[in-house]
Design an enzyme around this catalytic site. Structure first.
Site, mmCIF file in Angstrom:
data_model
loop_
_atom_site.group_PDB
_atom_site.id
_atom_site.type_symbol
_atom_site.label_atom_id
_atom_site.label_comp_id
_atom_site.label_asym_id
_atom_site.label_seq_id
_atom_site.Cartn_x
_atom_site.Cartn_y
_atom_site.Cartn_z
ATOM 1 N N GLY A 1 0.850 -1.196 0.000
ATOM 2 C CA GLY A 1 0.000 0.000 0.000
ATOM 3 C C GLY A 1 0.881 1.240 0.000
ATOM 4 O O GLY A 1 0.556 2.257 0.617
ATOM 5 N N GLY B 1 -0.247 4.987 -0.945
ATOM 6 C CA GLY B 1 -1.248 5.704 -0.157
ATOM 7 C C GLY B 1 -0.665 6.848 0.661
ATOM 8 O O GLY B 1 0.527 7.155 0.574
ATOM 9 N N ARG C 1 -1.397 -0.819 -7.990
ATOM 10 C CA ARG C 1 -1.058 -0.341 -9.340
ATOM 11 C C ARG C 1 0.245 0.448 -9.302
ATOM 12 O O ARG C 1 0.654 0.941 -8.261
ATOM 13 C CB ARG C 1 -2.189 0.498 -9.946
ATOM 14 C CG ARG C 1 -2.541 1.764 -9.218
ATOM 15 C CD ARG C 1 -3.776 2.418 -9.800
ATOM 16 N NE ARG C 1 -4.975 1.697 -9.419
ATOM 17 C CZ ARG C 1 -5.622 1.878 -8.272
ATOM 18 N NH1 ARG C 1 -5.170 2.748 -7.375
ATOM 19 N NH2 ARG C 1 -6.705 1.190 -7.977
ATOM 20 N N ASP D 1 -1.477 -7.044 -5.192
ATOM 21 C CA ASP D 1 -2.766 -7.012 -4.522
ATOM 22 C C ASP D 1 -2.594 -7.910 -3.297
ATOM 23 O O ASP D 1 -2.349 -9.115 -3.438
ATOM 24 C CB ASP D 1 -3.836 -7.580 -5.473
ATOM 25 C CG ASP D 1 -5.195 -7.733 -4.801
ATOM 26 O OD1 ASP D 1 -5.264 -7.594 -3.567
ATOM 27 O OD2 ASP D 1 -6.167 -8.008 -5.525
ATOM 28 N N TYR E 1 -15.227 -0.484 9.107
ATOM 29 C CA TYR E 1 -13.777 -0.237 9.225
ATOM 30 C C TYR E 1 -13.324 -0.480 10.674
ATOM 31 O O TYR E 1 -12.335 -1.185 10.919
ATOM 32 C CB TYR E 1 -13.519 1.205 8.797
ATOM 33 C CG TYR E 1 -12.112 1.712 8.952
ATOM 34 C CD1 TYR E 1 -11.070 1.176 8.209
ATOM 35 C CD2 TYR E 1 -11.835 2.784 9.806
ATOM 36 C CE1 TYR E 1 -9.785 1.681 8.325
ATOM 37 C CE2 TYR E 1 -10.556 3.293 9.921
ATOM 38 C CZ TYR E 1 -9.533 2.741 9.178
ATOM 39 O OH TYR E 1 -8.262 3.248 9.297
ATOM 40 N N LYS F 1 -10.793 -3.304 12.136
ATOM 41 C CA LYS F 1 -9.577 -2.939 12.870
ATOM 42 C C LYS F 1 -9.555 -3.593 14.253
ATOM 43 O O LYS F 1 -8.510 -4.056 14.712
ATOM 44 C CB LYS F 1 -9.438 -1.417 12.985
ATOM 45 C CG LYS F 1 -9.099 -0.730 11.679
ATOM 46 C CD LYS F 1 -7.714 -1.123 11.178
ATOM 47 C CE LYS F 1 -7.344 -0.519 9.843
ATOM 48 N NZ LYS F 1 -6.112 -1.073 9.279
HETATM 49 C C1 AKB Z 1 -10.401 7.498 8.693
HETATM 50 O O1 AKB Z 1 -10.899 8.622 8.862
HETATM 51 O O2 AKB Z 1 -11.036 6.515 8.301
HETATM 52 C C2 AKB Z 1 -8.935 7.314 9.028
HETATM 53 C C3 AKB Z 1 -8.759 6.804 10.420
HETATM 54 C C4 AKB Z 1 -8.986 7.704 11.561
HETATM 55 O O3 AKB Z 1 -8.411 5.666 10.598
HETATM 56 N N1 AKB Z 1 -8.230 8.539 8.851
#
Ligand code: AKB
Length: 316
Positions: free
Chosen positions: A8, A11, A36, A52, A142, A146
């Protein structure tokens, strides 16, 4: 020479981490990889591989080819994008982690860095100076990925002796590569509008405090954590890390000092709910005690650097 793979690398974090690792350990020490080819930058300055992270065979091939011993796994979908594609977000965020952790379990690689986030906290978490150990009921896909990832990191460390290290990043401010799809992105976007002297539409309310950090601090924290002696790392899930904490109104005021004509309006969207579920500030005393963490940049110095530098760098 130790050989490092950054996954990554194109990024927001990866693009600056690769530069720092190559500065510290030599241009050939660090293989940058991303899904990519970068349009500029990265590939010319050291080895680059298209990868990937969900393609386990390709990952193994690259690790063997370059005799990689350390992996920084940064490929992930961030909070706002993940909400739009929850199943894919879960797949990408978890499969990549397992692929890398299993290479460490087999002894092929020796050390892993994996980023967690303040998103592991949720609406029931204490909001102010959020402790290292506290209620964690994330309400975003997300955050769920995590938190699950943190549990797996600790499990691999305890059960298989894997040397995995992690930081719960706050929102990160940087000017070389744009963040992609986070809830804290407004704090970067605001500088582009200020520099272009355009009115800024903020997708969060004016009083939404969130933990944030200038990228140079985040990169230093990351490499310091990875270079710290093994026995100083007491936490194998992920470390709380604090830099600065501010609201949209506070950063607007800091930016307005640099461009007095700059204007803002607040138009909260779906990201407001995500931000409302996250802490406003973080207690990082464990990181300070265990591996000597200490942030350098405050809101004023961060705002000045951001304002002076946005739109002066080439973006991938
Ligand atoms: C997000 O906003 O998703 C990220 C984070 C706080 O992990 N910047």
């Amino acid at each position: 020479m130790k050989k490092i793979l950054v996954i990554g690398a194109g990024g927001q974090i990866g693009s600056e981490l690769v530069v720092e690792l190559r500065k510290r350990f030599g241009a050939d020490s660090t293989v940058a990889s991303d899904i990519r080819e970068p349009q500029s930058g990265l590939s010319g300055e050291g080895p680059f591989e298209v990868l990937d992270v969900m393609d386990n065979e390709r990952l193994k091939e690259i690790v063997a080819k370059h005799e990689i011993k350390e992996v920084y796994l940064l490929a992930a979908l961030l909070s706002a994008t993940a909400e739009k594609n929850p199943e894919f977000a879960w797949k990408l965020n978890m499969e990549g982690l397992f692929n890398v952790l299993n290479l460490a379990k087999e002894g092929v690689i020796k050390k892993v860095f994996w980023p967690s986030s303040i998103a592991v906290f949720g609406p029931t978490t204490p909001k102010k100076d959020t402790p290292q150990l506290t209620i964690m009921e994330p309400s975003t896909v997300y955050g769920i990925s995590k938190l699950a990832g943190e549990r797996w990191c600790e499990y691999y460390a305890n059960q298989y002796g894997v040397d995995v290290r992690s930081i719960r990043y706050p929102g990160l401010l940087s000017y070389t590569t744009l963040p992609g799809g986070g809830t804290t992105d407004y704090a970067v976007d605001i500088f582009y509008s200020a520099k272009k002297n355009e009115p800024f539409s903020c997708f969060l309310k004016e009083d939404t405090a969130l933990p944030m950090m200038y990228m140079a601090d985040a990169i230093r924290a990351t490499v310091d954590l990875m270079e710290a002696p093994d026995d100083s790392i007491k936490i194998r899930s992920s470390y709380n890390l604090a830099g600065i904490s501010f609201t949209p109104k506070e950063i607007y005021e800091a930016v307005k000092k640099l461009n007095p004509d700059f204007t803002i309006e607040y138009n909260p969207d779906f990201r407001q709910q995500i931000a409302d579920s996250w802490p406003g500030s973080i207690d990082d005393s464990a990181a300070q005690t265990d591996w000597g963490w200490n942030p350098e940049y405050d809101l004023e110095s961060t705002a000045k650097i951001m304002f002076d530098n946005v739109l002066t760098e080439v973006h991938d």
